[in-house]
Design a protein around this motif. Sequence first.
Motif, PDB file in Angstrom:
ATOM      1  N   TRP A  53       0.867  -1.194   0.000  1.00 39.51           N
ATOM      2  CA  TRP A  53       0.000   0.000   0.000  1.00 39.51           C
ATOM      3  C   TRP A  53       0.892   1.228   0.000  1.00 39.51           C
ATOM      4  O   TRP A  53       1.837   1.335   0.778  1.00 39.51           O
ATOM      5  CB  TRP A  53      -0.888   0.010   1.243  1.00 39.51           C
ATOM      6  N   GLN A  54       0.546   2.159  -0.923  1.00 38.63           N
ATOM      7  CA  GLN A  54       1.334   3.378  -1.074  1.00 38.63           C
ATOM      8  C   GLN A  54       0.425   4.610  -1.055  1.00 38.63           C
ATOM      9  O   GLN A  54      -0.775   4.540  -1.325  1.00 38.63           O
ATOM     10  CB  GLN A  54       2.109   3.338  -2.401  1.00 38.63           C
ATOM     11  N   TYR A  55       1.051   5.745  -0.725  1.00 39.98           N
ATOM     12  CA  TYR A  55       0.292   6.998  -0.640  1.00 39.98           C
ATOM     13  C   TYR A  55       1.023   8.083  -1.419  1.00 39.98           C
ATOM     14  O   TYR A  55       2.260   8.200  -1.351  1.00 39.98           O
ATOM     15  CB  TYR A  55       0.146   7.452   0.816  1.00 39.98           C
ATOM     16  N   MET A  61       3.243   2.725   2.762  1.00 39.56           N
ATOM     17  CA  MET A  61       2.599   2.789   4.064  1.00 39.56           C
ATOM     18  C   MET A  61       2.665   1.451   4.798  1.00 39.56           C
ATOM     19  O   MET A  61       2.938   1.398   5.991  1.00 39.56           O
ATOM     20  CB  MET A  61       1.125   3.198   3.904  1.00 39.56           C
ATOM     21  N   TYR A  75       2.890   5.478  10.260  1.00 36.54           N
ATOM     22  CA  TYR A  75       1.525   4.984  10.093  1.00 36.54           C
ATOM     23  C   TYR A  75       1.175   3.832  11.044  1.00 36.54           C
ATOM     24  O   TYR A  75       0.001   3.497  11.190  1.00 36.54           O
ATOM     25  CB  TYR A  75       1.313   4.488   8.656  1.00 36.54           C
ATOM     26  N   ASP A  95      -4.934  13.534   5.131  1.00 38.68           N
ATOM     27  CA  ASP A  95      -5.016  12.179   4.569  1.00 38.68           C
ATOM     28  C   ASP A  95      -5.721  12.173   3.212  1.00 38.68           C
ATOM     29  O   ASP A  95      -5.817  11.115   2.581  1.00 38.68           O
ATOM     30  CB  ASP A  95      -5.755  11.255   5.539  1.00 38.68           C
ATOM     31  N   TYR A  99      -4.202   7.109  -3.248  1.00 39.10           N
ATOM     32  CA  TYR A  99      -3.644   5.913  -2.634  1.00 39.10           C
ATOM     33  C   TYR A  99      -3.553   4.821  -3.721  1.00 39.10           C
ATOM     34  O   TYR A  99      -4.421   4.742  -4.593  1.00 39.10           O
ATOM     35  CB  TYR A  99      -4.516   5.414  -1.485  1.00 39.10           C
TER      36      TYR A  99
END
Length: 439
Positions: A53-55, A61, A75, A95, A99
Amino acid sequence: MGFAILTATLLLIQYGNAANLIITSPNASPTVLTGDPINLNISYNSTPRLIIWQYGNGSVMAIWTDGTELFADNYKNRLTIQEKYLSISNSTTKDSGEYMVRVTDTNGDSGSFNFSVVVRERVLEIQNTDTGIYRTGANISLTIRYDGNPSGIFWFYNGNPLVIKIEGFEYVSDRIISRMVLQENGSLLIYNTTKDDAGTYSINVTATTIITTTAILSGSRRFQVKFYDPVGNVTVKQSLQVVSEKTSAVNLSCSASSGYNEAVAWMKDGQSILNNSTYNLLDGNQTLQIMQPNRTFSGNYSCNISNAVSLNSGSLQLRVYDPVVNVTVIQSPQKVNEGAAFVNLGCSSSSGYTEMVTWMKDGQSVISKNAYSLLDGNWTLQITRPDRTFNGLYICNVSSAAYWGSGSLDLTVSYATLRATSTYSMMIIPLLGGILLAH
Protein backbone atom coordinates in the motif's frame (compact mmCIF):
# COMPACT_ATOMS: atom_id res chain seq x y z
CA MET A 1 16.06 -6.19 7.59
CA GLY A 2 14.72 -2.64 8.00
CA PHE A 3 11.31 -1.59 6.61
CA ALA A 4 12.84 0.75 3.98
CA ILE A 5 15.39 -1.83 2.67
CA LEU A 6 12.74 -4.55 2.61
CA THR A 7 10.36 -2.27 0.73
CA ALA A 8 12.92 -1.38 -1.94
CA THR A 9 13.84 -5.04 -2.42
CA LEU A 10 10.20 -6.12 -2.76
CA LEU A 11 9.44 -3.33 -5.23
CA LEU A 12 12.37 -4.35 -7.47
CA ILE A 13 11.18 -7.94 -7.42
CA GLN A 14 7.58 -6.94 -8.07
CA TYR A 15 8.11 -4.48 -10.85
CA GLY A 16 10.05 -7.05 -12.77
CA ASN A 17 6.85 -9.00 -13.52
CA ALA A 18 4.01 -8.39 -15.95
CA ALA A 19 1.05 -6.42 -14.60
CA ASN A 20 -1.80 -8.66 -15.65
CA LEU A 21 -3.60 -9.17 -12.30
CA ILE A 22 -7.03 -7.51 -12.29
CA ILE A 23 -7.97 -5.64 -9.04
CA THR A 24 -11.35 -4.03 -8.31
CA SER A 25 -12.93 -2.10 -5.39
CA PRO A 26 -16.53 -1.30 -4.35
CA ASN A 27 -15.58 2.35 -3.72
CA ALA A 28 -12.65 3.89 -5.55
CA SER A 29 -13.35 7.45 -4.31
CA PRO A 30 -14.31 7.32 -0.65
CA THR A 31 -15.26 10.57 1.14
CA VAL A 32 -15.10 10.72 4.94
CA LEU A 33 -15.30 13.34 7.67
CA THR A 34 -12.35 14.25 9.85
CA GLY A 35 -11.93 11.72 12.63
CA ASP A 36 -13.69 8.90 10.76
CA PRO A 37 -11.69 5.90 9.49
CA ILE A 38 -10.66 5.61 5.84
CA ASN A 39 -11.57 2.09 4.68
CA LEU A 40 -10.01 0.83 1.42
CA ASN A 41 -11.29 -2.55 0.14
CA ILE A 42 -10.10 -4.56 -2.88
CA SER A 43 -11.04 -7.79 -4.67
CA TYR A 44 -9.12 -10.09 -7.04
CA ASN A 45 -9.21 -13.72 -8.19
CA SER A 46 -5.81 -15.06 -7.21
CA THR A 47 -3.63 -16.12 -4.32
CA PRO A 48 -1.56 -13.13 -3.18
CA ARG A 49 2.08 -13.38 -2.19
CA LEU A 50 2.80 -9.68 -1.73
CA ILE A 51 0.55 -6.62 -1.19
CA ILE A 52 2.01 -3.11 -0.98
CA TRP A 53 0.00 0.00 0.00
CA GLN A 54 1.33 3.38 -1.07
CA TYR A 55 0.29 7.00 -0.64
CA GLY A 56 0.71 10.12 -2.78
CA ASN A 57 4.22 10.29 -4.17
CA GLY A 58 4.69 6.56 -3.85
CA SER A 59 5.81 6.36 -0.23
CA VAL A 60 5.07 2.93 1.17
CA MET A 61 2.60 2.79 4.06
CA ALA A 62 2.25 -0.94 4.69
CA ILE A 63 3.24 -4.35 3.32
CA TRP A 64 1.43 -7.65 3.57
CA THR A 65 3.46 -10.70 2.58
CA ASP A 66 2.45 -14.28 3.19
CA GLY A 67 0.37 -13.19 6.22
CA THR A 68 3.06 -10.98 7.72
CA GLU A 69 2.18 -7.29 8.26
CA LEU A 70 4.73 -4.48 8.16
CA PHE A 71 4.00 -0.76 8.71
CA ALA A 72 5.90 2.44 8.07
CA ASP A 73 6.81 4.20 11.34
CA ASN A 74 4.57 7.21 10.69
CA TYR A 75 1.52 4.98 10.09
CA LYS A 76 1.91 1.94 12.32
CA ASN A 77 -0.27 3.38 15.14
CA ARG A 78 -3.12 4.23 12.76
CA LEU A 79 -3.29 1.30 10.33
CA THR A 80 -5.17 -1.96 10.31
CA ILE A 81 -4.33 -4.28 7.41
CA GLN A 82 -5.67 -7.58 6.17
CA GLU A 83 -5.25 -9.39 2.85
CA LYS A 84 -7.89 -7.33 1.01
CA TYR A 85 -8.43 -4.46 3.41
CA LEU A 86 -6.65 -1.35 4.72
CA SER A 87 -8.10 1.03 7.37
CA ILE A 88 -6.61 4.36 8.47
CA SER A 89 -7.97 5.66 11.81
CA ASN A 90 -8.23 9.23 13.16
CA SER A 91 -8.34 10.78 9.71
CA THR A 92 -7.46 14.41 9.06
CA THR A 93 -7.65 16.57 5.97
CA LYS A 94 -3.95 15.76 5.37
CA ASP A 95 -5.02 12.18 4.57
CA SER A 96 -6.85 13.39 1.46
CA GLY A 97 -5.13 12.32 -1.79
CA GLU A 98 -4.25 9.38 -4.04
CA TYR A 99 -3.64 5.91 -2.63
CA MET A 100 -2.39 2.90 -4.61
CA VAL A 101 -2.33 -0.79 -3.82
CA ARG A 102 -0.16 -3.27 -5.79
CA VAL A 103 -0.75 -7.01 -5.51
CA THR A 104 1.57 -9.80 -6.66
CA ASP A 105 0.26 -13.35 -6.64
CA THR A 106 2.01 -16.68 -6.30
CA ASN A 107 2.27 -16.97 -10.09
CA GLY A 108 4.29 -13.79 -10.30
CA ASP A 109 1.43 -11.84 -11.88
CA SER A 110 0.78 -8.36 -10.49
CA GLY A 111 -1.68 -5.53 -10.75
CA SER A 112 -2.50 -2.20 -9.10
CA PHE A 113 -5.49 -0.12 -8.14
CA ASN A 114 -5.76 3.61 -7.33
CA PHE A 115 -8.03 5.25 -4.75
CA SER A 116 -8.91 8.96 -4.61
CA VAL A 117 -9.68 9.77 -0.97
CA VAL A 118 -11.34 12.99 0.25
CA VAL A 119 -11.37 13.88 3.97
CA ARG A 120 -13.72 16.79 4.60
CA GLU A 121 -13.83 19.13 7.53
CA ARG A 122 -16.43 18.11 10.08
CA VAL A 123 -18.76 20.65 11.69
CA LEU A 124 -18.00 19.73 15.27
CA GLU A 125 -20.59 19.34 18.01
CA ILE A 126 -21.60 22.82 19.06
CA GLN A 127 -19.98 23.48 22.40
CA ASN A 128 -22.42 24.43 25.14
CA THR A 129 -24.60 22.86 27.77
CA ASP A 130 -28.16 21.92 26.89
CA THR A 131 -29.50 24.21 29.60
CA GLY A 132 -28.09 27.60 30.43
CA ILE A 133 -29.08 29.25 33.70
CA TYR A 134 -28.28 32.93 34.04
CA ARG A 135 -28.92 35.93 36.25
CA THR A 136 -31.16 38.60 34.76
CA GLY A 137 -29.18 41.63 33.66
CA ALA A 138 -26.11 39.57 32.79
CA ASN A 139 -24.42 39.52 29.38
CA ILE A 140 -24.34 35.95 28.06
CA SER A 141 -22.84 34.14 25.10
CA LEU A 142 -24.31 31.09 23.39
CA THR A 143 -20.97 29.82 22.15
CA ILE A 144 -20.33 27.44 19.25
CA ARG A 145 -17.14 25.99 17.79
CA TYR A 146 -16.55 24.21 14.51
CA ASP A 147 -13.84 23.34 11.99
CA GLY A 148 -13.70 24.76 8.48
CA ASN A 149 -15.59 27.60 6.83
CA PRO A 150 -19.34 27.18 7.21
CA SER A 151 -21.53 28.15 4.30
CA GLY A 152 -24.62 28.66 6.42
CA ILE A 153 -25.47 29.73 9.98
CA PHE A 154 -29.07 29.58 11.20
CA TRP A 155 -30.16 30.83 14.65
CA PHE A 156 -33.74 30.38 15.89
CA TYR A 157 -35.56 31.52 19.03
CA ASN A 158 -38.60 29.45 20.04
CA GLY A 159 -38.77 28.25 16.45
CA ASN A 160 -38.66 31.73 14.92
CA PRO A 161 -35.64 32.90 12.86
CA LEU A 162 -33.20 35.19 14.61
CA VAL A 163 -30.32 35.20 12.11
CA ILE A 164 -29.81 33.46 8.78
CA LYS A 165 -26.52 33.75 6.92
CA ILE A 166 -25.99 31.69 3.77
CA GLU A 167 -24.13 32.32 0.50
CA GLY A 168 -24.14 36.12 0.79
CA PHE A 169 -27.76 36.26 2.04
CA GLU A 170 -28.41 37.61 5.51
CA TYR A 171 -31.60 37.91 7.54
CA VAL A 172 -31.66 39.56 10.98
CA SER A 173 -34.87 39.78 13.05
CA ASP A 174 -35.95 42.91 14.91
CA ARG A 175 -35.34 41.06 18.16
CA ILE A 176 -31.62 40.68 17.57
CA ILE A 177 -31.02 44.25 16.48
CA SER A 178 -31.57 45.72 19.96
CA ARG A 179 -29.58 43.57 22.40
CA MET A 180 -28.26 40.58 20.47
CA VAL A 181 -25.10 40.39 18.37
CA LEU A 182 -23.96 37.59 16.06
CA GLN A 183 -20.19 37.19 16.26
CA GLU A 184 -17.94 36.26 13.38
CA ASN A 185 -17.56 32.69 14.62
CA GLY A 186 -21.34 32.25 14.79
CA SER A 187 -21.72 32.62 18.56
CA LEU A 188 -24.65 34.70 19.79
CA LEU A 189 -24.17 37.46 22.38
CA ILE A 190 -27.13 38.76 24.41
CA TYR A 191 -26.72 41.94 26.46
CA ASN A 192 -28.68 43.13 29.53
CA THR A 193 -30.80 40.00 29.64
CA THR A 194 -34.33 39.93 31.01
CA LYS A 195 -36.79 37.15 31.77
CA ASP A 196 -38.26 37.72 28.29
CA ASP A 197 -35.03 36.33 26.83
CA ALA A 198 -35.71 32.91 28.34
CA GLY A 199 -36.67 30.17 25.92
CA THR A 200 -35.25 27.74 23.39
CA TYR A 201 -32.41 28.86 21.13
CA SER A 202 -31.31 26.56 18.33
CA ILE A 203 -28.55 26.77 15.75
CA ASN A 204 -27.65 24.86 12.61
CA VAL A 205 -24.31 25.22 10.86
CA THR A 206 -23.69 23.85 7.37
CA ALA A 207 -20.26 23.15 5.94
CA THR A 208 -21.18 23.00 2.23
CA THR A 209 -23.61 24.93 0.08
CA ILE A 210 -27.17 23.72 -0.08
CA ILE A 211 -27.13 24.08 -3.89
CA THR A 212 -24.48 21.39 -4.45
CA THR A 213 -25.40 17.77 -4.85
CA THR A 214 -22.89 16.63 -2.25
CA ALA A 215 -24.06 15.77 1.23
CA ILE A 216 -24.55 18.72 3.57
CA LEU A 217 -22.23 18.39 6.54
CA SER A 218 -23.91 20.08 9.43
CA GLY A 219 -24.09 20.33 13.19
CA SER A 220 -26.98 21.58 15.28
CA ARG A 221 -27.73 22.27 18.90
CA ARG A 222 -30.53 23.53 21.08
CA PHE A 223 -30.00 25.72 24.12
CA GLN A 224 -32.71 25.82 26.78
CA VAL A 225 -32.04 29.16 28.42
CA LYS A 226 -33.46 30.18 31.80
CA PHE A 227 -33.11 33.48 33.63
CA TYR A 228 -33.54 34.11 37.33
CA ASP A 229 -33.82 37.30 39.31
CA PRO A 230 -31.48 37.28 42.31
CA VAL A 231 -33.15 36.49 45.63
CA GLY A 232 -34.00 39.78 47.33
CA ASN A 233 -34.08 40.63 51.03
CA VAL A 234 -35.27 37.69 53.12
CA THR A 235 -37.56 38.39 56.08
CA VAL A 236 -38.51 36.01 58.88
CA LYS A 237 -41.62 36.70 61.00
CA GLN A 238 -43.28 34.88 63.88
CA SER A 239 -47.04 34.39 64.04
CA LEU A 240 -47.31 35.29 67.76
CA GLN A 241 -45.63 38.25 69.39
CA VAL A 242 -45.34 36.42 72.71
CA VAL A 243 -44.44 32.73 72.80
CA SER A 244 -44.45 30.88 76.10
CA GLU A 245 -44.54 27.34 77.35
CA LYS A 246 -48.33 27.70 77.36
CA THR A 247 -48.33 28.23 73.56
CA SER A 248 -49.55 25.20 71.58
CA ALA A 249 -47.73 26.15 68.36
CA VAL A 250 -45.94 29.06 66.71
CA ASN A 251 -45.22 29.59 63.01
CA LEU A 252 -42.12 31.22 61.58
CA SER A 253 -42.66 32.42 58.01
CA CYS A 254 -39.96 33.21 55.46
CA SER A 255 -40.29 35.40 52.35
CA ALA A 256 -38.07 37.23 49.86
CA SER A 257 -38.74 40.68 48.44
CA SER A 258 -37.93 39.51 44.89
CA GLY A 259 -36.59 36.64 42.83
CA TYR A 260 -37.81 33.15 42.06
CA ASN A 261 -37.50 30.78 45.02
CA GLU A 262 -36.40 27.24 44.20
CA ALA A 263 -35.22 26.04 47.61
CA VAL A 264 -35.95 27.10 51.19
CA ALA A 265 -33.97 25.71 54.12
CA TRP A 266 -34.17 26.42 57.86
CA MET A 267 -31.51 26.37 60.55
CA LYS A 268 -31.49 26.90 64.33
CA ASP A 269 -28.27 28.15 65.86
CA GLY A 270 -26.39 26.93 62.78
CA GLN A 271 -27.93 23.43 62.70
CA SER A 272 -30.25 22.22 59.91
CA ILE A 273 -33.92 21.68 60.73
CA LEU A 274 -35.80 18.70 59.30
CA ASN A 275 -39.41 17.55 59.51
CA ASN A 276 -40.04 15.68 62.74
CA SER A 277 -42.57 15.45 65.57
CA THR A 278 -41.63 18.93 66.77
CA TYR A 279 -40.87 20.83 63.58
CA ASN A 280 -43.30 20.91 60.64
CA LEU A 281 -42.11 22.39 57.32
CA LEU A 282 -45.14 23.75 55.46
CA ASP A 283 -45.92 25.73 52.27
CA GLY A 284 -42.90 24.47 50.38
CA ASN A 285 -40.72 24.97 53.47
CA GLN A 286 -41.58 28.67 53.64
CA THR A 287 -43.33 28.12 56.99
CA LEU A 288 -41.67 26.48 59.97
CA GLN A 289 -44.19 25.37 62.58
CA ILE A 290 -42.93 24.64 66.09
CA MET A 291 -45.19 22.42 68.17
CA GLN A 292 -45.40 22.73 71.99
CA PRO A 293 -42.44 25.13 72.28
CA ASN A 294 -40.46 25.32 75.51
CA ARG A 295 -37.44 27.19 76.73
CA THR A 296 -35.03 24.93 74.79
CA PHE A 297 -36.52 26.16 71.49
CA SER A 298 -35.29 29.68 72.10
CA GLY A 299 -32.50 30.69 69.74
CA ASN A 300 -31.57 32.14 66.37
CA TYR A 301 -33.67 30.82 63.46
CA SER A 302 -32.38 31.53 59.96
CA CYS A 303 -34.10 30.93 56.64
CA ASN A 304 -32.02 30.44 53.47
CA ILE A 305 -33.75 31.05 50.13
CA SER A 306 -31.91 30.13 46.94
CA ASN A 307 -32.39 29.70 43.22
CA ALA A 308 -30.02 28.71 40.46
CA VAL A 309 -28.10 31.99 40.50
CA SER A 310 -28.18 33.36 44.05
CA LEU A 311 -28.78 32.74 47.73
CA ASN A 312 -29.95 35.06 50.50
CA SER A 313 -30.96 34.58 54.11
CA GLY A 314 -32.81 36.23 56.96
CA SER A 315 -33.01 35.45 60.67
CA LEU A 316 -35.10 35.93 63.78
CA GLN A 317 -34.26 35.57 67.47
CA LEU A 318 -37.08 33.52 68.95
CA ARG A 319 -37.70 33.76 72.68
CA VAL A 320 -39.85 31.17 74.39
CA TYR A 321 -40.74 32.40 77.87
CA ASP A 322 -40.75 29.97 80.78
CA PRO A 323 -42.56 30.65 84.12
CA VAL A 324 -41.02 33.06 86.60
CA VAL A 325 -40.19 30.87 89.58
CA ASN A 326 -38.06 30.85 92.74
CA VAL A 327 -38.05 34.61 93.28
CA THR A 328 -36.09 35.27 96.48
CA VAL A 329 -34.86 38.38 98.33
CA ILE A 330 -31.67 38.30 100.39
CA GLN A 331 -30.48 40.98 102.80
CA SER A 332 -26.82 42.01 103.11
CA PRO A 333 -25.65 42.46 105.79
CA GLN A 334 -28.11 40.22 107.56
CA LYS A 335 -28.21 42.44 110.69
CA VAL A 336 -28.54 46.20 110.33
CA ASN A 337 -28.41 48.84 113.04
CA GLU A 338 -29.37 52.46 112.72
CA GLY A 339 -26.48 54.51 111.43
CA ALA A 340 -25.07 51.74 109.19
CA ALA A 341 -23.55 52.91 105.90
CA PHE A 342 -26.02 50.91 103.78
CA VAL A 343 -27.98 47.71 103.44
CA ASN A 344 -28.57 45.82 100.15
CA LEU A 345 -31.65 43.83 99.28
CA GLY A 346 -30.81 41.45 96.41
CA CYS A 347 -33.47 39.80 94.22
CA SER A 348 -32.99 36.63 92.09
CA SER A 349 -35.05 34.25 89.95
CA SER A 350 -34.41 30.95 88.15
CA SER A 351 -36.42 31.95 85.04
CA GLY A 352 -34.86 31.96 81.59
CA TYR A 353 -36.05 35.41 80.54
CA THR A 354 -37.06 38.31 82.76
CA GLU A 355 -37.77 41.73 81.37
CA MET A 356 -38.76 43.81 84.38
CA VAL A 357 -37.83 43.99 88.07
CA THR A 358 -39.74 46.36 90.40
CA TRP A 359 -39.72 46.92 94.15
CA MET A 360 -42.42 47.78 96.71
CA LYS A 361 -42.34 48.64 100.44
CA ASP A 362 -45.49 48.09 102.39
CA GLY A 363 -47.51 48.14 99.17
CA GLN A 364 -45.89 51.34 97.81
CA SER A 365 -43.59 51.49 94.80
CA VAL A 366 -39.91 52.09 95.45
CA ILE A 367 -37.91 54.21 93.01
CA SER A 368 -34.34 55.49 92.91
CA LYS A 369 -34.66 58.55 95.10
CA ASN A 370 -33.03 59.90 98.24
CA ALA A 371 -31.85 56.90 100.30
CA TYR A 372 -33.04 54.34 97.73
CA SER A 373 -30.82 53.29 94.80
CA LEU A 374 -31.79 50.64 92.23
CA LEU A 375 -28.67 48.86 90.96
CA ASP A 376 -27.76 45.98 88.61
CA GLY A 377 -30.78 46.47 86.37
CA ASN A 378 -33.03 46.86 89.45
CA TRP A 379 -31.98 43.47 90.84
CA THR A 380 -30.42 45.20 93.87
CA LEU A 381 -32.17 47.74 96.12
CA GLN A 382 -29.62 49.68 98.18
CA ILE A 383 -30.71 51.75 101.23
CA THR A 384 -28.20 54.36 102.41
CA ARG A 385 -27.99 55.26 106.16
CA PRO A 386 -31.00 53.15 107.09
CA ASP A 387 -32.95 53.93 110.27
CA ARG A 388 -36.13 52.59 111.86
CA THR A 389 -38.32 54.39 109.31
CA PHE A 390 -37.08 51.93 106.66
CA ASN A 391 -38.45 48.94 108.54
CA GLY A 392 -41.15 47.08 106.65
CA LEU A 393 -42.06 44.44 104.05
CA TYR A 394 -40.07 44.70 100.85
CA ILE A 395 -41.39 42.85 97.78
CA CYS A 396 -39.44 42.17 94.55
CA ASN A 397 -41.68 41.64 91.48
CA VAL A 398 -40.05 39.86 88.51
CA SER A 399 -41.98 39.70 85.22
CA SER A 400 -41.66 38.76 81.54
CA ALA A 401 -44.02 39.18 78.61
CA ALA A 402 -45.80 35.97 79.63
CA TYR A 403 -45.24 35.38 83.37
CA TRP A 404 -44.56 37.10 86.68
CA GLY A 405 -43.53 36.15 90.20
CA SER A 406 -42.49 37.81 93.44
CA GLY A 407 -40.46 37.33 96.58
CA SER A 408 -40.39 39.29 99.85
CA LEU A 409 -38.32 40.13 102.89
CA ASP A 410 -39.23 41.84 106.20
CA LEU A 411 -36.47 44.36 106.92
CA THR A 412 -35.74 45.33 110.52
CA VAL A 413 -33.32 48.15 111.34
CA SER A 414 -32.35 47.75 115.00
CA TYR A 415 -31.83 50.49 117.67
CA ALA A 416 -28.27 51.43 118.56
CA THR A 417 -29.06 50.83 122.32
CA LEU A 418 -25.62 49.82 123.63
CA ARG A 419 -23.88 52.77 122.13
CA ALA A 420 -26.51 55.17 123.47
CA THR A 421 -26.34 53.82 127.10
CA SER A 422 -22.56 54.04 127.24
CA THR A 423 -22.52 57.61 126.06
CA TYR A 424 -25.21 58.60 128.59
CA SER A 425 -23.25 57.08 131.49
CA MET A 426 -20.10 58.98 130.56
CA MET A 427 -22.03 62.24 130.64
CA ILE A 428 -23.83 61.56 133.97
CA ILE A 429 -20.76 60.53 136.03
CA PRO A 430 -18.87 63.85 135.64
CA LEU A 431 -22.04 65.77 136.33
CA LEU A 432 -22.68 63.92 139.62
CA GLY A 433 -19.07 64.39 140.67
CA GLY A 434 -19.33 68.13 140.27
CA ILE A 435 -22.46 68.29 142.36
CA LEU A 436 -20.87 66.31 145.19
CA LEU A 437 -17.78 68.54 145.30
CA ALA A 438 -19.91 71.62 145.50
CA HIS A 439 -21.43 70.35 148.77
